[in-house]
Design a protein around this motif. Structure first.
Motif, PDB file in Angstrom:
ATOM      1  N   PRO A 179       0.790  -1.233   0.000  1.00 59.67           N
ATOM      2  CA  PRO A 179       0.000   0.000   0.000  1.00 59.67           C
ATOM      3  C   PRO A 179       0.821   1.282   0.000  1.00 59.67           C
ATOM      4  N   ARG A 180       2.071   1.203   0.448  1.00 61.44           N
ATOM      5  CA  ARG A 180       2.890   2.415   0.513  1.00 61.44           C
ATOM      6  C   ARG A 180       3.645   2.591  -0.798  1.00 61.44           C
ATOM      7  N   PRO A 181       3.414   3.710  -1.502  1.00 57.22           N
ATOM      8  CA  PRO A 181       4.143   3.935  -2.756  1.00 57.22           C
ATOM      9  C   PRO A 181       5.632   4.142  -2.509  1.00 57.22           C
ATOM     10  N   VAL A 182       6.421   3.803  -3.499  1.00 54.83           N
ATOM     11  CA  VAL A 182       7.869   3.987  -3.420  1.00 54.83           C
ATOM     12  C   VAL A 182       8.197   5.438  -3.772  1.00 54.83           C
ATOM     13  N   TRP A 183       9.023   6.061  -2.950  1.00 62.24           N
ATOM     14  CA  TRP A 183       9.473   7.427  -3.221  1.00 62.24           C
ATOM     15  C   TRP A 183      10.973   7.394  -3.480  1.00 62.24           C
ATOM     16  N   ASN A 184      11.345   7.458  -4.748  1.00 59.56           N
ATOM     17  CA  ASN A 184      12.761   7.540  -5.099  1.00 59.56           C
ATOM     18  C   ASN A 184      12.908   8.396  -6.359  1.00 59.56           C
ATOM     19  N   ARG A 185      14.108   8.480  -6.879  1.00 59.61           N
ATOM     20  CA  ARG A 185      14.368   9.345  -8.029  1.00 59.61           C
ATOM     21  C   ARG A 185      13.495   8.960  -9.225  1.00 59.61           C
ATOM     22  N   SER A 186      13.390   7.666  -9.497  1.00 61.85           N
ATOM     23  CA  SER A 186      12.628   7.192 -10.652  1.00 61.85           C
ATOM     24  C   SER A 186      11.149   7.529 -10.534  1.00 61.85           C
ATOM     25  N   THR A 187      10.551   7.227  -9.364  1.00 59.07           N
ATOM     26  CA  THR A 187       9.116   7.470  -9.211  1.00 59.07           C
ATOM     27  C   THR A 187       8.803   8.966  -9.179  1.00 59.07           C
ATOM     28  N   LEU A 188       9.685   9.749  -8.547  1.00 63.14           N
ATOM     29  CA  LEU A 188       9.454  11.197  -8.509  1.00 63.14           C
ATOM     30  C   LEU A 188       9.544  11.812  -9.905  1.00 63.14           C
ATOM     31  N   LEU A 189      10.514  11.366 -10.710  1.00 57.06           N
ATOM     32  CA  LEU A 189      10.638  11.891 -12.068  1.00 57.06           C
ATOM     33  C   LEU A 189       9.439  11.488 -12.915  1.00 57.06           C
ATOM     34  N   THR A 190       8.988  10.240 -12.769  1.00 54.52           N
ATOM     35  CA  THR A 190       7.790   9.807 -13.493  1.00 54.52           C
ATOM     36  C   THR A 190       6.594  10.658 -13.088  1.00 54.52           C
ATOM     37  N   ALA A 237      12.364  -0.095 -11.728  1.00 55.37           N
ATOM     38  CA  ALA A 237      12.920  -1.395 -11.340  1.00 55.37           C
ATOM     39  C   ALA A 237      11.859  -2.464 -11.126  1.00 55.37           C
ATOM     40  N   SER A 238      10.599  -2.055 -10.878  1.00 58.79           N
ATOM     41  CA  SER A 238       9.558  -3.038 -10.586  1.00 58.79           C
ATOM     42  C   SER A 238       8.196  -2.445 -10.915  1.00 58.79           C
ATOM     43  N   LEU A 239       7.188  -3.324 -10.946  1.00 61.39           N
ATOM     44  CA  LEU A 239       5.811  -2.867 -11.158  1.00 61.39           C
ATOM     45  C   LEU A 239       5.396  -1.914 -10.045  1.00 61.39           C
ATOM     46  N   HIS A 240       5.826  -2.207  -8.821  1.00 60.88           N
ATOM     47  CA  HIS A 240       5.505  -1.345  -7.687  1.00 60.88           C
ATOM     48  C   HIS A 240       6.035   0.072  -7.924  1.00 60.88           C
ATOM     49  N   GLU A 241       7.254   0.176  -8.445  1.00 59.75           N
ATOM     50  CA  GLU A 241       7.828   1.496  -8.731  1.00 59.75           C
ATOM     51  C   GLU A 241       7.078   2.198  -9.855  1.00 59.75           C
ATOM     52  N   THR A 242       6.758   1.460 -10.925  1.00 64.00           N
ATOM     53  CA  THR A 242       6.026   2.065 -12.040  1.00 64.00           C
ATOM     54  C   THR A 242       4.695   2.617 -11.565  1.00 64.00           C
ATOM     55  N   MET A 243       3.955   1.806 -10.815  1.00 65.10           N
ATOM     56  CA  MET A 243       2.641   2.229 -10.342  1.00 65.10           C
ATOM     57  C   MET A 243       2.772   3.369  -9.334  1.00 65.10           C
ATOM     58  N   SER A 244       3.820   3.361  -8.538  1.00 65.07           N
ATOM     59  CA  SER A 244       4.050   4.436  -7.565  1.00 65.07           C
ATOM     60  C   SER A 244       4.298   5.760  -8.290  1.00 65.07           C
ATOM     61  N   GLY A 245       5.101   5.721  -9.366  1.00 66.05           N
ATOM     62  CA  GLY A 245       5.364   6.930 -10.126  1.00 66.05           C
ATOM     63  C   GLY A 245       4.102   7.508 -10.727  1.00 66.05           C
ATOM     64  N   VAL A 246       3.241   6.638 -11.277  1.00 69.54           N
ATOM     65  CA  VAL A 246       1.970   7.094 -11.849  1.00 69.54           C
ATOM     66  C   VAL A 246       1.076   7.675 -10.753  1.00 69.54           C
ATOM     67  N   SER A 269       0.618   0.663 -16.253  1.00 70.63           N
ATOM     68  CA  SER A 269       1.734   0.286 -15.388  1.00 70.63           C
ATOM     69  C   SER A 269       2.209  -1.131 -15.703  1.00 70.63           C
ATOM     70  N   TYR A 270       1.259  -2.040 -15.937  1.00 72.32           N
ATOM     71  CA  TYR A 270       1.636  -3.405 -16.310  1.00 72.32           C
ATOM     72  C   TYR A 270       2.309  -3.421 -17.681  1.00 72.32           C
ATOM     73  N   ALA A 271       1.716  -2.698 -18.647  1.00 68.40           N
ATOM     74  CA  ALA A 271       2.253  -2.695 -20.007  1.00 68.40           C
ATOM     75  C   ALA A 271       3.651  -2.093 -20.063  1.00 68.40           C
ATOM     76  N   ALA A 272       3.901  -1.071 -19.225  1.00 67.63           N
ATOM     77  CA  ALA A 272       5.209  -0.408 -19.235  1.00 67.63           C
ATOM     78  C   ALA A 272       6.328  -1.331 -18.789  1.00 67.63           C
ATOM     79  N   ARG A 273       5.983  -2.445 -18.131  1.00 68.85           N
ATOM     80  CA  ARG A 273       7.003  -3.391 -17.696  1.00 68.85           C
ATOM     81  C   ARG A 273       7.554  -4.211 -18.857  1.00 68.85           C
ATOM     82  N   VAL A 274       6.765  -4.355 -19.933  1.00 70.37           N
ATOM     83  CA  VAL A 274       7.173  -5.247 -21.027  1.00 70.37           C
ATOM     84  C   VAL A 274       7.290  -4.548 -22.384  1.00 70.37           C
TER      85      VAL A 274
END
Length: 287
Positions: free
Chosen positions: A56-67, A165-174, A220-225
């Motif tokens: 439930p907790r989104p990831v906060w890092n450089r990648s997710t913030l930039l997204t 790096a992961s689906l969790h990160e992609t979805m967190s950025g969105v 988010s799922y599609a962006a993984r592949v």
């Protein structure tokens, strides 16, 4: 999740994203308030999906913030562009984002730009221009510049989302992007208080859940592949689908040039996807 399924998800995203025009017409609110409310609802949908996945907790890092910053900035700039220039100009100029995807991939990732990709981008952009040529205007320099900047940010968002790096990160950025859009738009309700009617509430719920929330989960799922260029090009179906919904529900039928442009875009993308799938099959790579 395979690349073919990812492309199918992106096509479904484009179809759902394109319903915005029909439902926004049902809401007599400030456009920034509409954008803020629907993004807030979309963020809630994304958080529910993360919660159901046990993260439930989104990831906060450089990648997710930039997204998030790029997606939130794209939304804000596109709304501004629609106020400063014609809607057709804003759509066509934002549709230049595949060009910037190619440039970013070449400069940032060292990827070689192939003649086939350049041709596909050029033909698809030609189709989009034909689709809106009757409504294009040379005026609105500031608005046109803002729309082009939104294309740059959208291209960057596709790159950052696909390189997470992961689906969790992609979805967190969105999710962060929609939270930013909500922070930008919702405060405007104090300047222009919206009138809540059953129609407007129903429309804004549809926009938040089905036009933004669920599509961005699929995205988010599609962006993984899918590579950034595939995300960008399949997303070009959105402005083509939009007038179809208007034709069905409002009765406004696109002209011959618009229909020609739409056919060009759809056929080009189908051929490009088929060619990529065949190439992946020949090389034994996952499709």
């Amino acid at each position: 999740m395979t690349r073919n399924k990812g492309i199918l998800y992106l096509a479904l995203c484009a179809a759902l994203w394109s319903t915005a025009g029909v439902f926004i017409k049902l809401i007599d609110w400030n456009s920034l308030v509409i954008g803020g409310f629907r993004s807030a609802i979309a963020a809630a949908v994304l958080w529910i999906v993360l919660w159901r996945r046990g993260t439930p907790r989104p990831v906060w890092n450089r990648s997710t913030l930039l997204t998030g910053l790029c997606l939130g900035g794209t939304t804000a700039l596109f709304v501004m562009a629609n106020k400063l220039t014609t809607a057709a100009n804003a759509i066509v100029l934002q549709s230049a984002n595949p060009v910037f995807v190619l440039l970013f991939c070449a400069m940032g990732r060292g990827q070689r730009i192939t003649r086939r990709d350049l041709t596909v981008v050029a033909v698809v952009m030609l189709g989009v221009v034909l689709f809106f040529v009757d409504d294009l205007s040379p005026g609105g320099l500031l608005g046109n510049t803002v729309a082009l900047l939104s294309a740059v940010l959208l291209a960057a968002a596709f790159l950052f989302a696909s390189s997470a790096a992961s689906l969790h990160e992609t979805m967190s950025g969105v999710l962060i992007g929609h939270l930013l859009s909500a922070l930008i738009g919702v405060p405007f309700l104090f300047l222009e208080p919206p009138v809540f009617t059953p129609v407007s509430v129903g429309a804004i719920l549809f926009l938040g859940v089905f036009q933004l929330g669920i599509p961005y989960v699929l995205f988010s799922y599609a962006a993984r592949v899918c590579p950034p260029l595939a995300i960008s090009l399949i997303g070009m179906l959105e402005p083509i689908f939009s007038p179809i919904w208007v034709a069905i529900f409002v009765g406004e039928i696109p002209g011959p040039l618009a229909l020609t442009g739409g056919v060009i875009v759809i056929i080009t993308l189908c051929l490009w996807c088929a060619c990529n799938a065949r190439q992946a099959g020949n090389t034994g790579a996952p499709s």
